[in-house]
Design a protein around this motif. Structure first.
Motif, PDB file in Angstrom:
ATOM      1  N   ALA A   1       0.832  -1.213   0.000  1.00  0.00           N
ATOM      2  CA  ALA A   1       0.000   0.000   0.000  1.00  0.00           C
ATOM      3  C   ALA A   1       0.859   1.253   0.000  1.00  0.00           C
ATOM      4  N   ARG A   2       1.905   1.278   0.808  1.00  0.00           N
ATOM      5  CA  ARG A   2       2.783   2.461   0.864  1.00  0.00           C
ATOM      6  C   ARG A   2       3.557   2.611  -0.441  1.00  0.00           C
ATOM      7  N   ARG A   3       4.037   1.513  -0.995  1.00  0.00           N
ATOM      8  CA  ARG A   3       4.758   1.547  -2.269  1.00  0.00           C
ATOM      9  C   ARG A   3       3.839   2.038  -3.382  1.00  0.00           C
ATOM     10  N   ALA A   4       2.608   1.540  -3.416  1.00  0.00           N
ATOM     11  CA  ALA A   4       1.647   1.955  -4.438  1.00  0.00           C
ATOM     12  C   ALA A   4       1.327   3.440  -4.322  1.00  0.00           C
ATOM     13  N   ALA A   5       1.209   3.949  -3.100  1.00  0.00           N
ATOM     14  CA  ALA A   5       0.935   5.372  -2.906  1.00  0.00           C
ATOM     15  C   ALA A   5       2.075   6.227  -3.457  1.00  0.00           C
ATOM     16  N   VAL A   6       3.302   5.818  -3.176  1.00  0.00           N
ATOM     17  CA  VAL A   6       4.463   6.574  -3.662  1.00  0.00           C
ATOM     18  C   VAL A   6       4.548   6.474  -5.187  1.00  0.00           C
ATOM     19  N   LEU A   7       4.322   5.277  -5.744  1.00  0.00           N
ATOM     20  CA  LEU A   7       4.311   5.125  -7.213  1.00  0.00           C
ATOM     21  C   LEU A   7       3.269   6.033  -7.857  1.00  0.00           C
ATOM     22  N   SER A   8       2.090   6.066  -7.297  1.00  0.00           N
ATOM     23  CA  SER A   8       1.003   6.880  -7.825  1.00  0.00           C
ATOM     24  C   SER A   8       1.359   8.367  -7.762  1.00  0.00           C
ATOM     25  N   TRP A   9       1.943   8.776  -6.661  1.00  0.00           N
ATOM     26  CA  TRP A   9       2.340  10.173  -6.495  1.00  0.00           C
ATOM     27  C   TRP A   9       3.401  10.562  -7.526  1.00  0.00           C
ATOM     28  N   LEU A  10       4.397   9.718  -7.709  1.00  0.00           N
ATOM     29  CA  LEU A  10       5.450  10.026  -8.678  1.00  0.00           C
ATOM     30  C   LEU A  10       4.898  10.057 -10.104  1.00  0.00           C
ATOM     31  N   ALA A  11       3.977   9.150 -10.414  1.00  0.00           N
ATOM     32  CA  ALA A  11       3.336   9.149 -11.738  1.00  0.00           C
ATOM     33  C   ALA A  11       2.521  10.425 -11.927  1.00  0.00           C
ATOM     34  N   TRP A  12       1.810  10.868 -10.901  1.00  0.00           N
ATOM     35  CA  TRP A  12       1.031  12.099 -10.956  1.00  0.00           C
ATOM     36  C   TRP A  12       1.941  13.289 -11.241  1.00  0.00           C
ATOM     37  N   CYS A  13       3.107  13.301 -10.576  1.00  0.00           N
ATOM     38  CA  CYS A  13       4.074  14.389 -10.812  1.00  0.00           C
ATOM     39  C   CYS A  13       4.545  14.394 -12.264  1.00  0.00           C
ATOM     40  N   ARG A  14       4.856  13.217 -12.824  1.00  0.00           N
ATOM     41  CA  ARG A  14       5.336  13.125 -14.207  1.00  0.00           C
ATOM     42  C   ARG A  14       4.238  13.528 -15.199  1.00  0.00           C
ATOM     43  N   GLU A  15       2.994  13.149 -14.917  1.00  0.00           N
ATOM     44  CA  GLU A  15       1.874  13.514 -15.798  1.00  0.00           C
ATOM     45  C   GLU A  15       1.708  15.022 -15.897  1.00  0.00           C
ATOM     46  N   ARG A  16       2.129  15.741 -14.882  1.00  0.00           N
ATOM     47  CA  ARG A  16       2.021  17.190 -14.877  1.00  0.00           C
ATOM     48  C   ARG A  16       3.296  17.867 -15.334  1.00  0.00           C
ATOM     49  N   GLY A  17       4.190  17.101 -15.957  1.00  0.00           N
ATOM     50  CA  GLY A  17       5.391  17.663 -16.577  1.00  0.00           C
ATOM     51  C   GLY A  17       6.588  17.826 -15.671  1.00  0.00           C
ATOM     52  N   HIS A  18       6.522  17.308 -14.461  1.00  0.00           N
ATOM     53  CA  HIS A  18       7.661  17.406 -13.542  1.00  0.00           C
ATOM     54  C   HIS A  18       8.593  16.213 -13.737  1.00  0.00           C
ATOM     55  N   THR A  19       9.868  16.436 -13.515  1.00  0.00           N
ATOM     56  CA  THR A  19      10.827  15.336 -13.523  1.00  0.00           C
ATOM     57  C   THR A  19      10.770  14.684 -12.147  1.00  0.00           C
ATOM     58  N   ALA A  20      10.517  13.389 -12.134  1.00  0.00           N
ATOM     59  CA  ALA A  20      10.397  12.673 -10.862  1.00  0.00           C
ATOM     60  C   ALA A  20      11.132  11.346 -10.960  1.00  0.00           C
ATOM     61  N   PRO A  21      11.723  10.916  -9.860  1.00  0.00           N
ATOM     62  CA  PRO A  21      12.402   9.612  -9.866  1.00  0.00           C
ATOM     63  C   PRO A  21      11.390   8.473  -9.967  1.00  0.00           C
ATOM     64  N   ALA A  22      11.915   7.285 -10.170  1.00  0.00           N
ATOM     65  CA  ALA A  22      11.073   6.083 -10.231  1.00  0.00           C
ATOM     66  C   ALA A  22      11.372   5.226  -9.003  1.00  0.00           C
ATOM     67  N   VAL A  23      10.446   4.375  -8.669  1.00  0.00           N
ATOM     68  CA  VAL A  23      10.700   3.393  -7.615  1.00  0.00           C
ATOM     69  C   VAL A  23      11.565   2.304  -8.253  1.00  0.00           C
ATOM     70  N   PRO A  24      12.738   2.016  -7.688  1.00  0.00           N
ATOM     71  CA  PRO A  24      13.636   1.033  -8.323  1.00  0.00           C
ATOM     72  C   PRO A  24      13.045  -0.380  -8.332  1.00  0.00           C
ATOM     73  N   ALA A  25      13.532  -1.170  -9.269  1.00  0.00           N
ATOM     74  CA  ALA A  25      13.022  -2.539  -9.439  1.00  0.00           C
ATOM     75  C   ALA A  25      13.222  -3.388  -8.192  1.00  0.00           C
ATOM     76  N   TRP A  26      14.276  -3.141  -7.427  1.00  0.00           N
ATOM     77  CA  TRP A  26      14.513  -3.972  -6.240  1.00  0.00           C
ATOM     78  C   TRP A  26      13.490  -3.706  -5.137  1.00  0.00           C
ATOM     79  N   ALA A  27      12.762  -2.604  -5.213  1.00  0.00           N
ATOM     80  CA  ALA A  27      11.707  -2.316  -4.234  1.00  0.00           C
ATOM     81  C   ALA A  27      10.381  -2.801  -4.798  1.00  0.00           C
ATOM     82  N   LYS A  28      10.353  -4.074  -5.150  1.00  0.00           N
ATOM     83  CA  LYS A  28       9.207  -4.625  -5.872  1.00  0.00           C
ATOM     84  C   LYS A  28       8.016  -4.899  -4.961  1.00  0.00           C
ATOM     85  N   ARG A  29       6.877  -5.095  -5.612  1.00  0.00           N
ATOM     86  CA  ARG A  29       5.642  -5.456  -4.909  1.00  0.00           C
ATOM     87  C   ARG A  29       5.817  -6.868  -4.348  1.00  0.00           C
TER      88      ARG A  29
END
Length: 179
Positions: free
Chosen positions: A51-79
Motif C-alpha cells: 500500500a505504501r509503495r503503491a501510494a508513492v508510485l502513484s504520487w510520482l506518476a502524478w508528478c510526471r503527468e504534470r510535466g515534472h521530472t520525478a524519480p522512479a521506484v527502483p526494481a529492487w523495491a518490488k511489490r
C-alpha cells in the motif's frame, strides 16, 4: 475513500519527510526512493508495504503527468506477494541490493546470498519453536519470556497452532461420557 486518503497521506507524507520535504524531486535518485521505502516499511506486513509503495508510485506518476521530472521506484523495491504457508514474505534488504550490483563479484554474491538465506531459515525456526512450545502447553507468559516479546499481540505472528492442536483444545469442552 477516507482509508485511501489516509494510506496515501502516510505513504507519501512519510516518504517526503524522509527524503527532505523541501528538496526538489529532480535531486532525488531512484535508489533514494527505494531506500526510504525500505527504512520506513521494510519490516511491515506485506499489505502495508504494498500500500505504501503503491501510494508513492502513484504520487510520482502524478508528478510526471504534470510535466515534472520525478524519480522512479527502483526494481529492487518490488511489490510483494502474499505469503504462502511455507515462505515468509520479506522486503528487499541491503544485502539483496548489494547482490544486485554489477561491481560485486560472483563469489561475494554467493556468500551474501548464503548469509541471507541462513538468517531467513533461523527466523523460520523461531516461528516453529514458538508454535511447538505453545502446542505443548506453554503458557502465554512463558512464550513471551522465551521470545522476549513485551506484548501478546506481537507474539501472535509467531504462534500458528495446527488444526490438530486446535481440535485437541476444543475437545476439552466436549461433555464427558462415563464409561
Amino acid at each position: 475513500m477516507p482509508n485511501t486518503v489516509r494510506a496515501y497521506a502516510a505513504g507519501v507524507g512519510k516518504t517526503a519527510s524522509r527524503l527532505g520535504e523541501h528538496r526538489p524531486l529532480t535531486a532525488v535518485a531512484d535508489d533514494e526512493i527505494g531506500e526510504a521505502l525500505e527504512v520506513l516499511w521494510g519490516g511491515a506486513a506485506v499489505n502495508t508495504w504494498n500500500a505504501r509503495r503503491a501510494a508513492v508510485l502513484s504520487w510520482l506518476a502524478w508528478c510526471r503527468e504534470r510535466g515534472h521530472t520525478a524519480p522512479a521506484v527502483p526494481a529492487w523495491a518490488k511489490r510483494l506477494a502474499a505469503p504462502d504457508s511455507q515462505t515468509p514474505a520479506r522486503s528487499r534488504t541491503a544485502i539483496d541490493r548489494l547482490i544486485a550490483r554489477r561491481n560485486v563479484g560472483v563469489r561475494e554474491k554467493t556468500l551474501y546470498r548464503l548469509l541471507y538465506e541462513t538468517a531467513a531459515r533461523a527466523h523460520e525456526f523461531r516461528h516453529s519453536a514458538l508454535t511447538h512450545l505453545g502446542e505443548a502447553g506453554a503458557s502465554l507468559l512463558m512464550l513471551m519470556a522465551k521470545s522476549r516479546h513485551k506484548k501478546p499481540e506481537n507474539l501472535r505472528r509467531y504462534f500458528k497452532p495446527s488444526p490438530q492442536a486446535i481440535a485437541g483444545i476444543t475437545s476439552l469442552l466436549a461433555p464427558r461420557t462415563s464409561g
